[in-house]
Design a protein around this motif. Structure first.
Motif, mmCIF file in Angstrom:
data_model
loop_
_atom_site.group_PDB
_atom_site.id
_atom_site.type_symbol
_atom_site.label_atom_id
_atom_site.label_comp_id
_atom_site.label_asym_id
_atom_site.label_seq_id
_atom_site.Cartn_x
_atom_site.Cartn_y
_atom_site.Cartn_z
ATOM 1 N N ARG A 138 0.449 35.784 -6.974
ATOM 2 C CA ARG A 138 -0.166 34.650 -7.305
ATOM 3 C C ARG A 138 -0.855 33.836 -6.012
ATOM 4 O O ARG A 138 -0.260 33.831 -4.988
ATOM 5 C CB ARG A 138 0.724 33.798 -7.652
ATOM 6 N N ARG A 139 -2.133 33.505 -6.480
ATOM 7 C CA ARG A 139 -2.968 32.673 -5.191
ATOM 8 C C ARG A 139 -2.548 31.163 -5.475
ATOM 9 O O ARG A 139 -2.650 30.514 -6.459
ATOM 10 C CB ARG A 139 -4.227 32.809 -5.334
ATOM 11 N N SER A 141 -3.269 28.190 -4.084
ATOM 12 C CA SER A 141 -4.343 27.029 -4.262
ATOM 13 C C SER A 141 -4.793 26.861 -5.619
ATOM 14 O O SER A 141 -5.130 25.695 -5.752
ATOM 15 C CB SER A 141 -5.418 27.299 -3.356
ATOM 16 N N ILE A 172 -7.993 39.614 -2.850
ATOM 17 C CA ILE A 172 -8.023 38.527 -2.043
ATOM 18 C C ILE A 172 -9.342 38.433 -1.496
ATOM 19 O O ILE A 172 -9.705 37.314 -0.726
ATOM 20 C CB ILE A 172 -7.032 38.757 -0.835
ATOM 21 N N ASP A 175 -11.401 34.868 -0.594
ATOM 22 C CA ASP A 175 -10.563 33.738 -0.625
ATOM 23 C C ASP A 175 -10.652 33.241 0.862
ATOM 24 O O ASP A 175 -10.779 34.054 1.947
ATOM 25 C CB ASP A 175 -8.842 34.205 -0.681
ATOM 26 N N GLU A 179 -5.394 30.548 3.089
ATOM 27 C CA GLU A 179 -5.008 31.083 1.822
ATOM 28 C C GLU A 179 -3.426 31.636 1.762
ATOM 29 O O GLU A 179 -3.109 32.137 2.636
ATOM 30 C CB GLU A 179 -5.905 31.729 0.925
ATOM 31 N N TYR A 181 0.031 33.068 -0.692
ATOM 32 C CA TYR A 181 0.382 33.748 -1.912
ATOM 33 C C TYR A 181 1.820 33.691 -2.288
ATOM 34 O O TYR A 181 2.586 33.888 -1.297
ATOM 35 C CB TYR A 181 -0.329 35.273 -1.802
#
Length: 227
Positions: A138-139, A141, A172, A175, A179, A181
């Motif tokens: 999961r990112r 942001s 990624i 990104d 960032e 994760y």
């Protein structure tokens, strides 16, 4: 547990493509607790949630893992998906990234992974012998799930699943700097194999290029002073 691999000297040009930095491996083995993992969503029909537990029947050889407790409740219809999340970590595209984990339990349905962590992307209730069961990257942001993987077959034994550097770097790419994760363990199913557990989760990352170049510069300065 975090393991730092030692620096190795190489040219700055090579270092810019991630040669010669210290890579860091974080292992979540759940032998001393939940290792910072938290429950995003727990069962609505009972007391089931993910926790570090000792259950030799469904966990790894050491008997510990991130396990739905009690797993028997996952047989019941009408529950919400069970969902746990790791501490956040940074990833930088480059050589050396890898993530691997052991999964135990169901491989139901083969459903596609949800697009993101919004409630509308998940099933409202668990699916009998269906729904997504597996691990998600999961990112933070925007909450997007950018990688997903599950078991290939039902079974109480461990199945090792991994994402290599090509998969991670592709996910990624683009990104922004800074960032972060998380890993999300999600079980949208119920039924005989409506449970999912995880153990031996290993995250190997490379540092930001600027940090690495600063480290190499410091090593170069130290080498000069020793001449």
């Amino acid at each position: 547990m975090t393991i730092n691999k030692p620096f190795a000297l190489c040219s700055l040009l090579i270092a810019a493509s991630n040669c010669g930095y210290a890579v860091t491996t974080t292992l979540f083995d759940f032998t001393t607790g939940d290792n910072g993992w938290t429950n995003v969503q727990t069962s609505s029909t009972g007391s089931t949630q993910y926790s570090s537990a000792n259950d030799p029947g469904i966990a790894a050889t050491d008997g510990n893992g991130l396990i739905p407790t009690p797993p028997s409740e996952r047989d019941n219809a009408g529950s919400v998906p069970l969902w746990a999340r790791s501490p956040a970590f940074a990833l930088t595209a480059g050589a050396g990234n890898s993530i691997s984990f052991d999964l135990f339990g169901g491989a139901l349905g083969g459903a596609s992974a949800p697009a993101n962590d919004a409630a509308s992307s998940l099933t409202a209730a668990t699916v009998d012998s269906g729904g997504f069961q597996g691990m998600l990257l999961r990112r933070v942001s925007d909450g997007a799930f950018i990688l997903s993987a599950g078991k290939s077959a039902n079974g109480a034994g461990a199945e090792n699943v991994s994402w290599d550097e090509a998969a991670i770097n592709g996910a990624i790419a683009g990104d922004g700097p800074g960032e972060t994760y998380t890993l999300d363990l999600l079980d949208e199913g119920h039924g005989g194999w409506g449970w999912l557990a995880a153990d031996s989760i290993s995250v190997t990352t490379v540092p930001e290029p600027a940090t690495s170049l600063m480290g190499l510069a410091a090593l170069g300065l130290l080498a000069r002073r020793r001449r």
